[in-house]
Design an enzyme around this catalytic site. Structure first.
Site, PDB file in Angstrom:
ATOM      1  N   LYS A  42      13.934   8.144   7.755  1.00 19.36           N
ATOM      2  CA  LYS A  42      15.106   8.412   6.954  1.00 19.36           C
ATOM      3  C   LYS A  42      15.870   7.123   6.657  1.00 19.36           C
ATOM      4  CE  LYS A  42      15.560  12.362  10.018  1.00 19.36           C
ATOM      5  NZ  LYS A  42      16.251  12.777  11.234  1.00 19.36           N
ATOM      6  N   GLY A  43      15.530   6.100   7.388  1.00 18.11           N
ATOM      7  CA  GLY A  43      16.315   4.849   7.376  1.00 18.11           C
ATOM      8  C   GLY A  43      16.498   4.184   6.030  1.00 18.11           C
ATOM      9  N   GLU A  98      11.608  -0.124   2.840  1.00 15.33           N
ATOM     10  CA  GLU A  98      11.934   0.055   4.256  1.00 15.33           C
ATOM     11  C   GLU A  98      13.311  -0.519   4.574  1.00 15.33           C
ATOM     12  OE1 GLU A  98      11.787   1.537   6.838  1.00 15.33           O
ATOM     13  OE2 GLU A  98       9.951   1.343   7.981  1.00 15.33           O
ATOM     14  N   ASP A  99      13.920   0.033   5.611  1.00 15.58           N
ATOM     15  CA  ASP A  99      15.205  -0.495   6.061  1.00 15.58           C
ATOM     16  C   ASP A  99      15.024  -1.778   6.858  1.00 15.58           C
ATOM     17  OD1 ASP A  99      13.900   0.839   8.119  1.00 15.58           O
ATOM     18  OD2 ASP A  99      15.584   2.122   8.663  1.00 15.58           O
ATOM     19  N   GLU A 102      10.134  -4.675  11.938  1.00 13.98           N
ATOM     20  CA  GLU A 102      10.281  -5.279  13.266  1.00 13.98           C
ATOM     21  C   GLU A 102       8.902  -5.697  13.784  1.00 13.98           C
ATOM     22  OE1 GLU A 102      12.122  -2.776  16.209  1.00 13.98           O
ATOM     23  OE2 GLU A 102      12.612  -4.469  17.481  1.00 13.98           O
ATOM     24  N   LYS A 130      13.166  -8.558  11.193  1.00 14.35           N
ATOM     25  CA  LYS A 130      13.237  -9.203  12.518  1.00 14.35           C
ATOM     26  C   LYS A 130      11.885  -9.876  12.736  1.00 14.35           C
ATOM     27  CE  LYS A 130      16.066  -5.763  14.960  1.00 14.35           C
ATOM     28  NZ  LYS A 130      15.988  -4.758  16.049  1.00 14.35           N
ATOM     29  N   PHE A 151      19.499  -5.110  18.233  1.00 13.80           N
ATOM     30  CA  PHE A 151      19.424  -3.758  17.696  1.00 13.80           C
ATOM     31  C   PHE A 151      20.624  -3.522  16.789  1.00 13.80           C
ATOM     32  CE2 PHE A 151      19.641   0.861  17.641  1.00 13.80           C
ATOM     33  CZ  PHE A 151      18.318   1.155  17.376  1.00 13.80           C
ATOM     34  N   VAL A 152      20.372  -3.089  15.553  1.00 14.33           N
ATOM     35  CA  VAL A 152      21.452  -2.895  14.587  1.00 14.33           C
ATOM     36  C   VAL A 152      21.504  -1.449  14.081  1.00 14.33           C
ATOM     37  CG1 VAL A 152      21.537  -5.300  13.816  1.00 14.33           C
ATOM     38  CG2 VAL A 152      19.943  -3.721  12.706  1.00 14.33           C
ATOM     39  N   ASP A 158      19.723   3.945  12.497  1.00 14.60           N
ATOM     40  CA  ASP A 158      20.344   4.810  13.494  1.00 14.60           C
ATOM     41  C   ASP A 158      20.167   4.337  14.929  1.00 14.60           C
ATOM     42  OD1 ASP A 158      17.469   5.489  13.501  1.00 14.60           O
ATOM     43  OD2 ASP A 158      18.091   7.011  14.951  1.00 14.60           O
TER      44      ASP A 158
HETATM   45  P1  IMP Z   1       8.321  -1.468  13.605  1.00 17.94           P
HETATM   46  O1  IMP Z   1       7.173  -0.508  13.513  1.00 17.94           O
HETATM   47  O2  IMP Z   1       8.456  -2.057  14.976  1.00 17.94           O
HETATM   48  O3  IMP Z   1       8.306  -2.544  12.540  1.00 17.94           O
HETATM   49  O4  IMP Z   1       9.640  -0.611  13.475  1.00 17.94           O
HETATM   50  C1  IMP Z   1      10.197  -0.305  12.279  1.00 17.94           C
HETATM   51  C2  IMP Z   1      11.107   0.885  12.414  1.00 17.94           C
HETATM   52  O5  IMP Z   1      11.797   0.871  13.652  1.00 17.94           O
HETATM   53  C3  IMP Z   1      12.173   0.873  11.341  1.00 17.94           C
HETATM   54  O6  IMP Z   1      11.775   1.594  10.224  1.00 17.94           O
HETATM   55  C4  IMP Z   1      13.348   1.509  12.037  1.00 17.94           C
HETATM   56  O7  IMP Z   1      13.293   2.914  11.887  1.00 17.94           O
HETATM   57  C5  IMP Z   1      13.150   1.193  13.487  1.00 17.94           C
HETATM   58  N1  IMP Z   1      13.973   0.027  13.926  1.00 17.94           N
HETATM   59  C6  IMP Z   1      13.548  -1.218  14.215  1.00 17.94           C
HETATM   60  N2  IMP Z   1      14.567  -2.007  14.567  1.00 17.94           N
HETATM   61  C7  IMP Z   1      15.683  -1.257  14.480  1.00 17.94           C
HETATM   62  C8  IMP Z   1      17.086  -1.526  14.707  1.00 17.94           C
HETATM   63  O8  IMP Z   1      17.526  -2.636  15.050  1.00 17.94           O
HETATM   64  N3  IMP Z   1      17.927  -0.485  14.515  1.00 17.94           N
HETATM   65  C9  IMP Z   1      17.510   0.756  14.135  1.00 17.94           C
HETATM   66  N4  IMP Z   1      16.219   1.042  13.906  1.00 17.94           N
HETATM   67  C10 IMP Z   1      15.311   0.048  14.082  1.00 17.94           C
HETATM   68 MG    MG Z   2      12.569   3.560   9.650  1.00 20.15          MG
END
Ligand code: IMP
Ligand code: MG
Length: 179
Positions: A42-43, A98-99, A102, A130, A151-152, A158
């Site tokens: 949903k981000g 994407e929001d 990471e 990140k 973490f934001v 969220d």
């Molecule tokens: P990844 O698979 O580790 O790249 O994670 C990506 C997803 O993790 C994003 O779409 C977010 O939903 C969540 N996420 C990663 N970092 C944060 C953060 O700092 N705050 C909130 N959600 C995060």
């Molecule tokens: Mg997300």
């Protein structure tokens, strides 16, 4: 709710400027093409709504919902498809919205899945990156802002499903996690 924040990382105005800049760049890249914007729920909802206003070409939108997180602040590395796209994307130009990027686990899985549907092109735009947390071999073509490993929340992002409605992005106070 603002009292729950430690620090504001991006103000509403800063976010809008990033959306305008990204929109201009994307418009240049897709001039004259039909673009399918795929928001990852949903981000990405707030970012998608603001970004596409600044993309000046024909745009259709669709959504995917995946879960890689189970409530906390650490990615588990597992991705599950909760909602798939509503239409075929064969031969289409796809932009995943994407929001935050990471570890890249989520987007790596999604891109592999969508590539297999014989798209014409597939790129990623992320508001936040990140990059020093990356584990998967994946980068976004369009990045709003690189941020440190904190973490934001806010503007779609969220913590336990809360804070998505904040119009800006910031870090939470330590005491919120210990509640
Ligand atoms: P990844 O698979 O580790 O790249 O994670 C990506 C997803 O993790 C994003 O779409 C977010 O939903 C969540 N996420 C990663 N970092 C944060 C953060 O700092 N705050 C909130 N959600 C995060
Ligand atoms: Mg997300």
């Amino acid at each position: 709710m603002k009292n729950d924040l430690q620090e504001i990382l991006l103000t509403e105005a800063e976010i809008q400027t990033l959306c305008q800049e990204l929109g201009r760049e994307i418009t240049e890249a897709y001039r004259g093409k039909d673009l399918v914007c795929v928001g990852i729920l949903k981000g990405s909802v707030m970012f998608m709504a603001d970004l596409i206003k600044h993309i000046d070409t024909h745009v259709t939108i669709d959504f995917m919902d995946v879960s890689s997180y189970h409530g906390g602040t650490e990615s588990t590395g597992e991705v599950q498809i909760l909602k798939d796209l509503g239409a075929s994307i064969e031969g289409k130009d796809i932009l995943i919205i994407e929001d935050i990027l990471e570890t890249g686990t989520t987007l790596k899985s999604i891109t592999e899945l969508l590539q297999a549907r014989r798209v014409n092109s597939l790129e990623i735009v992320t508001l936040l990156d990140k990059s020093n947390r990356r584990k998967a071999d994946i980068e976004a073509k369009y990045v709003g802002k690189k941020i440190p490993d904190d973490f934001v929340v806010g503007y779609g992002l969220d913590y336990n499903e809360n804070y998505r409605n904040l119009p800006y992005i910031g870090t939470l106070k330590e005491e919120i996690y210990n509640k």
